[in-house]
Motif scaffolding. Structure first.
Motif, PDB file in Angstrom:
ATOM      1  N   ALA A 167     -15.246  -1.790  -0.662  1.00 51.51           N
ATOM      2  CA  ALA A 167     -14.085  -2.312   0.061  1.00 51.51           C
ATOM      3  C   ALA A 167     -12.887  -1.407  -0.110  1.00 51.51           C
ATOM      4  O   ALA A 167     -12.678  -0.822  -1.174  1.00 51.51           O
ATOM      5  CB  ALA A 167     -13.751  -3.717  -0.427  1.00 51.51           C
ATOM      6  N   THR A 168     -12.097  -1.315   0.935  1.00 54.10           N
ATOM      7  CA  THR A 168     -10.833  -0.580   0.880  1.00 54.10           C
ATOM      8  C   THR A 168      -9.685  -1.557   1.080  1.00 54.10           C
ATOM      9  O   THR A 168      -9.819  -2.561   1.773  1.00 54.10           O
ATOM     10  CB  THR A 168     -10.769   0.504   1.968  1.00 54.10           C
ATOM     11  OG1 THR A 168     -11.040  -0.089   3.256  1.00 54.10           O
ATOM     12  CG2 THR A 168     -11.777   1.600   1.692  1.00 54.10           C
ATOM     13  N   PHE A 169      -8.566  -1.251   0.471  1.00 55.06           N
ATOM     14  CA  PHE A 169      -7.383  -2.098   0.562  1.00 55.06           C
ATOM     15  C   PHE A 169      -6.404  -1.486   1.556  1.00 55.06           C
ATOM     16  O   PHE A 169      -6.172  -0.273   1.546  1.00 55.06           O
ATOM     17  CB  PHE A 169      -6.720  -2.221  -0.812  1.00 55.06           C
ATOM     18  CG  PHE A 169      -5.520  -3.119  -0.824  1.00 55.06           C
ATOM     19  CD1 PHE A 169      -5.659  -4.490  -0.981  1.00 55.06           C
ATOM     20  CD2 PHE A 169      -4.236  -2.594  -0.678  1.00 55.06           C
ATOM     21  CE1 PHE A 169      -4.553  -5.330  -0.999  1.00 55.06           C
ATOM     22  CE2 PHE A 169      -3.126  -3.417  -0.687  1.00 55.06           C
ATOM     23  CZ  PHE A 169      -3.285  -4.789  -0.846  1.00 55.06           C
ATOM     24  N   ASN A 170      -5.824  -2.333   2.403  1.00 49.00           N
ATOM     25  CA  ASN A 170      -4.905  -1.854   3.438  1.00 49.00           C
ATOM     26  C   ASN A 170      -3.799  -2.874   3.675  1.00 49.00           C
ATOM     27  O   ASN A 170      -4.028  -4.084   3.605  1.00 49.00           O
ATOM     28  CB  ASN A 170      -5.651  -1.668   4.773  1.00 49.00           C
ATOM     29  CG  ASN A 170      -6.859  -0.791   4.648  1.00 49.00           C
ATOM     30  OD1 ASN A 170      -6.787   0.415   4.774  1.00 49.00           O
ATOM     31  ND2 ASN A 170      -8.016  -1.403   4.383  1.00 49.00           N
ATOM     32  N   ARG A 171      -2.633  -2.381   3.979  1.00 52.00           N
ATOM     33  CA  ARG A 171      -1.595  -3.246   4.518  1.00 52.00           C
ATOM     34  C   ARG A 171      -1.919  -3.526   5.986  1.00 52.00           C
ATOM     35  O   ARG A 171      -2.864  -2.971   6.538  1.00 52.00           O
ATOM     36  CB  ARG A 171      -0.242  -2.567   4.403  1.00 52.00           C
ATOM     37  CG  ARG A 171       0.218  -2.274   2.979  1.00 52.00           C
ATOM     38  CD  ARG A 171       1.419  -1.349   2.971  1.00 52.00           C
ATOM     39  NE  ARG A 171       1.098  -0.054   3.555  1.00 52.00           N
ATOM     40  CZ  ARG A 171       1.950   0.952   3.687  1.00 52.00           C
ATOM     41  NH1 ARG A 171       3.202   0.804   3.273  1.00 52.00           N
ATOM     42  NH2 ARG A 171       1.584   2.089   4.232  1.00 52.00           N
ATOM     43  N   CYS A 172      -1.130  -4.395   6.590  1.00 51.66           N
ATOM     44  CA  CYS A 172      -1.250  -4.583   8.039  1.00 51.66           C
ATOM     45  C   CYS A 172      -0.625  -3.351   8.700  1.00 51.66           C
ATOM     46  O   CYS A 172       0.482  -3.380   9.238  1.00 51.66           O
ATOM     47  CB  CYS A 172      -0.534  -5.857   8.485  1.00 51.66           C
ATOM     48  SG  CYS A 172      -1.442  -7.363   8.171  1.00 51.66           S
ATOM     49  N   SER A 173      -1.367  -2.261   8.628  1.00 52.47           N
ATOM     50  CA  SER A 173      -0.850  -0.970   9.076  1.00 52.47           C
ATOM     51  C   SER A 173      -1.979  -0.187   9.725  1.00 52.47           C
ATOM     52  O   SER A 173      -3.027   0.021   9.111  1.00 52.47           O
ATOM     53  CB  SER A 173      -0.290  -0.193   7.873  1.00 52.47           C
ATOM     54  OG  SER A 173      -0.262   1.186   8.110  1.00 52.47           O
TER      55      SER A 173
END
Length: 390
Positions: free
Chosen positions: A70-76
């Motif tokens: 899994a990768t972590f991301n902002r709403c970006s």
């Protein structure tokens, strides 16, 4: 038996806490060990945050053969683009999109309205799908302090846009088990069974494991956890404690993880070496004293049967039992050692040895049994290996 999914966040939430930085190569080694242990998903990091996390994600995505990553991301869009570039459109790649779950964060962190929060979720999830992502997790930050109608709106928007999983975070360790269970139940009631529902609990009130368990009882499918509970501030749900609980209480709870618990301490040692983490004395499962005692009352019973004071078996977690001799030990341990040396343990001898090796000992000093056995052997003129006279 209900199989609980385990999402390991050691390499992201765990690493982002002060003092826990790891190199991409160290992250890869830990990821491979976590896969061997049997976790379902390994969080690689936050590729949009640094070249180091981008490289670690590439290495892990290329090397894992069974576990998801899994990768972590902002709403970006830029965050998501970088994550897809690093980990690709492999079906095992879960793209986590972190959204704003409370009015506190909307107002004081983001400076946006609820409507804007919903729009960015819709756009981010749809953008991830357009790049080929098939597993998209809406990670709701500070969900435990959010109003339930707002949490339902966030989740509904994400699922309609194509999200396949939802994580509800007790980001500040705010919740007690009843509160967190009610939050999980609220979301479980408004999504279909094929949406994976996960907990992400912090330990600021010492309730991260209790809250995760309450979430599971209320319908969560997955727990996000970290080795030794490392993570922001007081940390996260400890992976080893979750594994112990669902292993030793599986019949009562009707849940299990399927983890190879005997490998967990190896993983802990790797982590501790990577981030210079000292092993604490009283930490559950991983603590120095988790399977050690010097108390005479305990030792006398454990010499008859360890189950008297040992519910969790040390070998189940790659540890070993340790009976230490110190000021609080008793005569039973001396009788045990004399029997190993084939020396008759008459009361007078035991009394003299007790005074010499236990009663007069400074409070903070302890000996391992084999050390004291060798000292007794020398004192009594016998050979430890055979018990024969010197």
């Amino acid at each position: 038996m209900r199989r609980i999914r385990v999402f390991d966040a050691t390499l992201r939430d765990g690493e982002q806490a002060p003092g826990n930085a790891m190199s991409p190569e160290q992250k890869l080694a830990l990821a491979l060990k976590l896969e061997e242990i049997g976790v379902d998903v390994v969080e690689t990091g936050y590729p949009g945050s640094s070249p180091s996390d981008f490289k670690a994600t590439q290495l892990i995505a290329q090397s894992l053969t069974r576990a998801g990553f899994a990768t972590f991301n902002r709403c970006s869009r830029e965050d998501i683009r970088l994550s897809m570039e690093a980990a690709g459109d492999d079906p095992r790649h879960q793209v986590q999109v972190c959204c704003t779950g409370s009015d506190i964060h909307l107002r004081h962190k983001r400076g946006i309205t609820r409507a804007e929060g919903l729009r960015e979720i819709d756009d981010s999830v749809r953008f991830a799908r357009s790049l080929g992502a098939v597993d998209i997790n809406l990670a709701v930050e500070d969900a435990s302090r959010g109003e339930h109608d707002w949490i339902r709106a966030l989740v509904g928007t994400a699922v309609e846009a194509g999200a396949t999983a939802v994580t509800l975070a007790d980001t500040t360790g705010f919740a007690v088990p009843q509160e967190f269970g009610e939050l999980i139940a609220t979301v479980r009631a408004c999504v279909s069974d094929d949406i994976v529902l996960a907990t992400h609990c912090h330990d600021d009130l010492g309730l991260s494991l209790a809250n995760a368990l309450a979430g599971l009882a209320a319908g969560a499918d997955e727990v996000q956890a970290t080795l030794a509970g490392i993570g922001e501030r007081s940390g996260n749900t400890p992976l080893e404690e979750l594994a112990a609980l669902l292993s030793y209480k599986s019949a009562e709870l009707g849940m299990d993880t399927g983890l190879r618990t005997e490998l967990l301490d190896e993983a802990y040692v790797m982590l501790a070496d990577a981030i210079a983490l000292d092993r604490p004395r009283n930490k559950a499962v991983f603590g120095t004293n988790s399977f050690a005692t010097q108390a005479g009352i305990h030792q006398a019973a454990m010499l008859q049967n360890p189950v008297t004071y040992e519910f969790i078996k040390p070998e189940s977690f790659g540890r070993r039992r340790s009976l230490l001799v110190g000021r609080h030990s008793g005569r039973s341990i001396l009788r045990h050692l004399l029997a190993q040396l084939s020396v008759p343990a008459d009361d007078d001898l035991v009394g003299r040895l007790y005074q010499e090796y236990i009663a007069d000992r400074p409070g903070g000093e302890c000996d391992e049994l084999d050390v004291l056995r060798d000292r007794l052997a020398s004192r009594l003129g016998v050979t430890p290996a055979t018990g024969a006279g010197a």
